[in-house]
Write an enzyme that holds these catalytic residues in place. Structure first.
Site, PDB file in Angstrom:
ATOM      1  N   CYS A   1      48.871  42.781  47.303  1.00 32.95           N
ATOM      2  CA  CYS A   1      49.271  42.487  45.925  1.00 32.95           C
ATOM      3  C   CYS A   1      50.520  43.298  45.538  1.00 32.95           C
ATOM      4  O   CYS A   1      51.583  43.029  46.062  1.00 32.95           O
ATOM      5  CB  CYS A   1      48.080  42.698  44.991  1.00 32.95           C
TER       6      CYS A   1
ATOM      7  N   GLU B   1      40.176  44.340  49.307  1.00 29.12           N
ATOM      8  CA  GLU B   1      39.266  45.494  49.193  1.00 29.12           C
ATOM      9  C   GLU B   1      38.163  45.229  48.165  1.00 29.12           C
ATOM     10  O   GLU B   1      37.214  45.993  48.071  1.00 29.12           O
ATOM     11  CB  GLU B   1      40.059  46.767  48.835  1.00 29.12           C
TER      12      GLU B   1
ATOM     13  N   HIS C   1      43.385  40.672  46.752  1.00 29.86           N
ATOM     14  CA  HIS C   1      42.779  42.013  46.837  1.00 29.86           C
ATOM     15  C   HIS C   1      41.634  42.000  47.854  1.00 29.86           C
ATOM     16  O   HIS C   1      40.479  41.801  47.481  1.00 29.86           O
ATOM     17  CB  HIS C   1      42.224  42.433  45.472  1.00 29.86           C
TER      18      HIS C   1
HETATM   19  N1  GLN Z   1      51.706  41.966  39.097  1.00 33.65           N
HETATM   20  C1  GLN Z   1      51.572  43.231  39.746  1.00 33.65           C
HETATM   21  C2  GLN Z   1      52.931  43.795  40.118  1.00 33.65           C
HETATM   22  O1  GLN Z   1      53.922  43.239  39.868  1.00 33.65           O
HETATM   23  C3  GLN Z   1      50.688  43.148  40.973  1.00 33.65           C
HETATM   24  C4  GLN Z   1      49.257  42.863  40.575  1.00 33.65           C
HETATM   25  C5  GLN Z   1      48.238  43.464  41.478  1.00 33.65           C
HETATM   26  O2  GLN Z   1      48.534  44.282  42.338  1.00 33.65           O
HETATM   27  N2  GLN Z   1      46.996  43.130  41.234  1.00 33.65           N
HETATM   28  O3  GLN Z   1      53.015  44.831  40.703  1.00 33.65           O
END
Ligand code: GLN
Length: 208
Positions: free
Chosen positions: A85, A179, A177
């Site tokens: 992410c 995890e 995610h």
């Molecule tokens: N939108 C977040 C970012 O730009 C990432 C979101 C996340 O890690 N759950 O860093």
């Protein structure tokens, strides 16, 4: 089966965001997870996880903690890394809709668009199809979309046909995610990569 691996230590960037579940899932795989907050925490790590959270904040904290340069050096030397992410955003070579001052490591030849799967309240759980075989759960929270992949990038997992799990050499990126789902497939990819990297280093040193 190959030879047993030595006890592995995987650093988890712990400046901000969803790092603690990564530590627990690594423990279930028999790997020592180490929270990385300072440059000294990187000593002797065999691999690194950049977790989800907020990439703009992490970018600032990478500078204030003094971690940016040592991490960049390790990645340049080929340390296996998994970015999930926000961590995927930090690994991406090109980022759309980023903040002008946010900077990453650029080791994954992909272009990502921040927040492209919707806002926090549009978070969702779905099924990620694995190229190899089967599927795994994917929890998407303000997730980045991988909008372009370079020629050397392997797409390992897709959501509705779009890449969400990719590998570029020793760098693995994941839009969701892993995890949070209790499924360790993605972490196992990192551990397998560490195993391959250690074997390559050992082979190379025997050739001297
Ligand atoms: N939108 C977040 C970012 O730009 C990432 C979101 C996340 O890690 N759950 O860093």
């Amino acid at each position: 089966m190959g030879a047993a691996l030595p006890q592995l230590t995987v650093g988890v960037l712990a400046l901000q965001g969803a790092f603690s579940n990564h530590l627990s899932i690594l423990a279930t795989l028999g790997v020592e997870g180490r929270a990385v907050r300072l440059p000294v925490d990187l000593e002797g790590v065999d691999g690194l996880v950049l977790p989800g959270g907020e990439s703009t904040t992490m970018s600032m904290l990478l500078d204030s903690s003094g971690l940016r340069e040592p991490i960049a050096e390790l990645l340049e030397r080929g340390l296996p890394v998994l970015g999930t992410c926000a961590g995927l955003i930090l690994l991406s070579r090109r980022v759309r809709d980023g903040r002008a001052d946010q900077r990453g490591f650029g080791v994954l030849d992909v272009e990502t668009t921040r927040n492209a799967y919707g806002r926090q309240n549009e978070s969702f759980e779905s099924t990620v199809d694995l190229r190899a075989q089967g599927s795994i759960p994917g929890i998407f929270i303000r997730a980045p979309r991988i909008v372009e992949v370079g020629p050397g990038v392997e797409v390992l997992g897709t959501l509705h046909g779009e890449p969400v799990l990719v590998r570029d050499g020793v760098a693995i990126g994941c839009a969701f995610h892993p995890e949070l789902s209790g499924d360790a497939t993605v972490h196992r990819l990192l551990i397998d990569q560490i195993g391959r990297s250690l074997t390559t280093v050992a082979d190379a040193s025997q050739e001297d």
